[in-house]
Design an enzyme around this catalytic site. Structure first.
Site, PDB file in Angstrom:
ATOM      1  N   GLY A   1      -0.686  -2.433  -7.290  1.00  0.00           N
ATOM      2  CA  GLY A   1       0.480  -2.404  -7.731  1.00  0.00           C
ATOM      3  C   GLY A   1       1.238  -4.016  -7.754  1.00  0.00           C
ATOM      4  O   GLY A   1       1.828  -4.482  -8.731  1.00  0.00           O
TER       5      GLY A   1
ATOM      6  N   ALA B   1       0.896  -0.008  -5.100  1.00  0.00           N
ATOM      7  CA  ALA B   1       1.343   1.453  -5.174  1.00  0.00           C
ATOM      8  C   ALA B   1       1.800   2.075  -3.771  1.00  0.00           C
ATOM      9  O   ALA B   1       0.719   2.259  -2.927  1.00  0.00           O
ATOM     10  CB  ALA B   1       0.728   2.598  -6.542  1.00  0.00           C
TER      11      ALA B   1
ATOM     12  N   GLU C   1      -8.351  -0.147  -6.591  1.00  0.00           N
ATOM     13  CA  GLU C   1      -7.903   0.929  -6.996  1.00  0.00           C
ATOM     14  C   GLU C   1      -9.495   2.447  -6.867  1.00  0.00           C
ATOM     15  O   GLU C   1      -8.874   2.723  -6.636  1.00  0.00           O
ATOM     16  CB  GLU C   1      -7.467   1.204  -8.558  1.00  0.00           C
ATOM     17  CG  GLU C   1      -5.804   0.899  -8.344  1.00  0.00           C
ATOM     18  CD  GLU C   1      -5.788  -0.650  -8.670  1.00  0.00           C
ATOM     19  OE1 GLU C   1      -6.607  -1.753  -8.576  1.00  0.00           O
ATOM     20  OE2 GLU C   1      -4.176  -1.008  -8.395  1.00  0.00           O
TER      21      GLU C   1
ATOM     22  N   GLU D   1      -0.264  -6.163  -9.930  1.00  0.00           N
ATOM     23  CA  GLU D   1      -0.038  -6.165 -11.130  1.00  0.00           C
ATOM     24  C   GLU D   1       1.801  -6.776 -11.602  1.00  0.00           C
ATOM     25  O   GLU D   1       1.633  -7.034 -12.978  1.00  0.00           O
ATOM     26  CB  GLU D   1      -0.206  -4.170 -11.430  1.00  0.00           C
ATOM     27  CG  GLU D   1      -1.787  -4.651 -11.938  1.00  0.00           C
ATOM     28  CD  GLU D   1      -1.727  -2.616 -11.608  1.00  0.00           C
ATOM     29  OE1 GLU D   1      -1.617  -2.110 -10.912  1.00  0.00           O
ATOM     30  OE2 GLU D   1      -2.541  -2.291 -13.000  1.00  0.00           O
TER      31      GLU D   1
HETATM   32  N1  COA Z   1       1.009   2.595   0.269  1.00  0.00           N
HETATM   33  C1  COA Z   1       1.019   2.813   1.232  1.00  0.00           C
HETATM   34  N2  COA Z   1       1.141   2.082   3.103  1.00  0.00           N
HETATM   35  C2  COA Z   1       0.784   1.225   3.189  1.00  0.00           C
HETATM   36  C3  COA Z   1      -0.056   0.795   1.440  1.00  0.00           C
HETATM   37  C4  COA Z   1      -0.022   0.942   0.485  1.00  0.00           C
HETATM   38  N3  COA Z   1      -0.857   0.509  -0.532  1.00  0.00           N
HETATM   39  N4  COA Z   1      -0.476  -0.474   2.314  1.00  0.00           N
HETATM   40  C5  COA Z   1      -0.145  -0.373   3.850  1.00  0.00           C
HETATM   41  N5  COA Z   1       0.576   0.450   3.965  1.00  0.00           N
HETATM   42  C6  COA Z   1       1.490   0.948   5.578  1.00  0.00           C
HETATM   43  C7  COA Z   1       0.510   1.298   6.260  1.00  0.00           C
HETATM   44  O1  COA Z   1       0.026   2.773   5.962  1.00  0.00           O
HETATM   45  C8  COA Z   1       1.294   1.008   7.357  1.00  0.00           C
HETATM   46  O2  COA Z   1       1.881   1.488   7.711  1.00  0.00           O
HETATM   47  P1  COA Z   1       2.233   2.993   9.139  1.00  0.00           P
HETATM   48  O3  COA Z   1       1.828   2.104  10.211  1.00  0.00           O
HETATM   49  O4  COA Z   1       2.891   3.782   9.224  1.00  0.00           O
HETATM   50  O5  COA Z   1       0.505   3.466   9.305  1.00  0.00           O
HETATM   51  C9  COA Z   1       1.584  -0.501   7.873  1.00  0.00           C
HETATM   52  O6  COA Z   1       1.979  -0.156   5.871  1.00  0.00           O
HETATM   53  C10 COA Z   1       0.595  -1.649   7.997  1.00  0.00           C
HETATM   54  O7  COA Z   1      -0.180  -1.324   6.992  1.00  0.00           O
HETATM   55  P2  COA Z   1      -2.143  -1.661   8.111  1.00  0.00           P
HETATM   56  O8  COA Z   1      -2.574  -1.122   7.229  1.00  0.00           O
HETATM   57  O9  COA Z   1      -1.764  -0.776   9.112  1.00  0.00           O
HETATM   58  O10 COA Z   1      -2.193  -2.997   7.814  1.00  0.00           O
HETATM   59  P3  COA Z   1      -3.243  -3.990   8.331  1.00  0.00           P
HETATM   60  O11 COA Z   1      -3.371  -5.527   7.563  1.00  0.00           O
HETATM   61  O12 COA Z   1      -4.090  -3.000   9.328  1.00  0.00           O
HETATM   62  O13 COA Z   1      -4.119  -4.324   6.667  1.00  0.00           O
HETATM   63  C11 COA Z   1      -3.784  -4.299   3.916  1.00  0.00           C
HETATM   64  C12 COA Z   1      -3.218  -4.677   4.951  1.00  0.00           C
HETATM   65  C13 COA Z   1      -3.225  -4.763   3.369  1.00  0.00           C
HETATM   66  C14 COA Z   1      -5.277  -4.327   4.048  1.00  0.00           C
HETATM   67  C15 COA Z   1      -4.137  -2.016   4.709  1.00  0.00           C
HETATM   68  O14 COA Z   1      -2.999  -2.318   4.373  1.00  0.00           O
HETATM   69  C16 COA Z   1      -4.804  -2.181   2.634  1.00  0.00           C
HETATM   70  O15 COA Z   1      -5.622  -1.904   2.008  1.00  0.00           O
HETATM   71  N6  COA Z   1      -3.882  -1.265   1.867  1.00  0.00           N
HETATM   72  C17 COA Z   1      -3.257  -0.717   0.804  1.00  0.00           C
HETATM   73  C18 COA Z   1      -3.880  -1.277  -0.105  1.00  0.00           C
HETATM   74  C19 COA Z   1      -4.532  -0.239  -1.760  1.00  0.00           C
HETATM   75  O16 COA Z   1      -5.490   0.384  -1.332  1.00  0.00           O
HETATM   76  N7  COA Z   1      -3.563  -0.944  -2.036  1.00  0.00           N
HETATM   77  C20 COA Z   1      -3.839  -0.458  -4.211  1.00  0.00           C
HETATM   78  C21 COA Z   1      -2.895   0.653  -3.954  1.00  0.00           C
HETATM   79  S1  COA Z   1      -3.187   1.761  -5.899  1.00  0.00           S
END
Ligand code: COA
Length: 258
Positions: free
Chosen positions: A110, A65, A133, A113
């Protein structure tokens, strides 16, 4: 028509692509609503015989999400968000046409999910699944606490939900979370191959499979009774007559979804 997804129909298959690659295809409210609209269109379009749901690019299916959207939400807003997600994800799960998730990278929160709400999942070798989460002080809100134990069993689901650990594609396969693991470049072809087999079957029977299998997981419904009812209903379809006559006359059936 759509801002955050692409939806195109070719050879009877609607491919829905979550298209926010710079945000790793994170699901905001609008994107979820658009997935719901595309599924509704797939339901109504008689030419559509199956759906593939995937993410744009090669890094992420959906990284969860959109955290930036809900970061300041109240209890009421959080509840409304979950209800919105549940409505749309249920429409995916109950879609009368088969829906396959083509998981082309991160499927977190999400994203995991939504993949679990699909009828089947095919993973690219780089796919990673997880429900992180708890790291955010949350629990899954789009069915993860229910569908993960349903698919992989309670013990392992508890572990993944509580530790926030990710599993790679091969581990997801071993756990029964995905049907196949394939190289990224073969991902959509593998989904199309499965759907082409389903396209050869009677469409109403396919819809009844989804309905009766899902009934097993609906505590308000007696799945066995549902099977009895829907099995009987199949006898009233033209496709049943066509299927049985084709078998008896040693020819290929031509189903009309009637
Ligand atoms: N919501 C909003 N933005 C997200 C996102 C999310 N769930 N997941 C990634 N992004 C965005 C990042 O903020 C970043 O944006 P920016 O360039 O404007 O800063 C962009 O997507 C790229 O992500 P980044 O974190 O730089 O990539 P990474 O390769 O270093 O890491 C992940 C990849 C997937 C491990 C990491 O993005 C992550 O942990 N995301 C969240 C996962 C999460 O907690 N999901 C559950 C949500 S309830």
């Amino acid at each position: 028509m759509y801002q955050n997804i692409l939806a195109e129909v070719a050879e009877g298959i609607m491919t829905i692509t979550i298209n926010r690659p710079d945000k790793l295809n994170a699901l905001n409210k609008q994107t979820i609503a658009e997935v719901g609209m595309a599924i509704e269109t797939a339901e109504k379009n008689l030419d559509v015989r199956g759906v593939i749901l995937t993410g744009s690019g090669t890094k992420a299916f959906i990284a969860g999400a959109d955290i930036s959207e809900f970061a300041s939400f109240s209890i009421e807003e959080g509840s409304a968000l979950a209800a919105h997600g549940h409505r749309v994800f249920n429409s995916v799960e109950n879609c009368s046409k088969p829906v396959i998730a083509a998981v082309n990278g991160f499927a977190l929160g999400g994203g995991c999910e939504l993949a679990m709400a699909c009828h089947m999942r095919v993973a690219a070798e780089n796919a990673k699944f997880g429900q992180p989460e708890v790291k955010l002080g949350l629990i899954p809100g789009y069915g993860g606490t229910q569908r993960l134990p349903m698919l992989i069993g309670k013990s392992k689901a508890m572990e993944l939900l509580m530790t926030a650990d990710m599993v790679d594609a091969n581990e997801a396969y071993r756990l029964g979370l995905v049907n196949y693991v394939v190289p990224q470049e073969q991902l959509l072809d593998k989904c199309r191959e499965i759907l082409s087999k389903i396209k050869g079957q009677a469409p109403i029977a396919i819809a009844e499979i989804t309905r009766t299998v899902n009934a097993h997981y609906d505590y308000k419904t007696d799945g066995f009774q549902e099977e009895i009812n829907r099995f009987g209903a199949c006898f009233g379809t033209e496709d049943f007559i066509e299927g049985t006559q084709a078998f008896l006359n040693k020819r290929k059936p031509e189903f009309k979804a009637k």
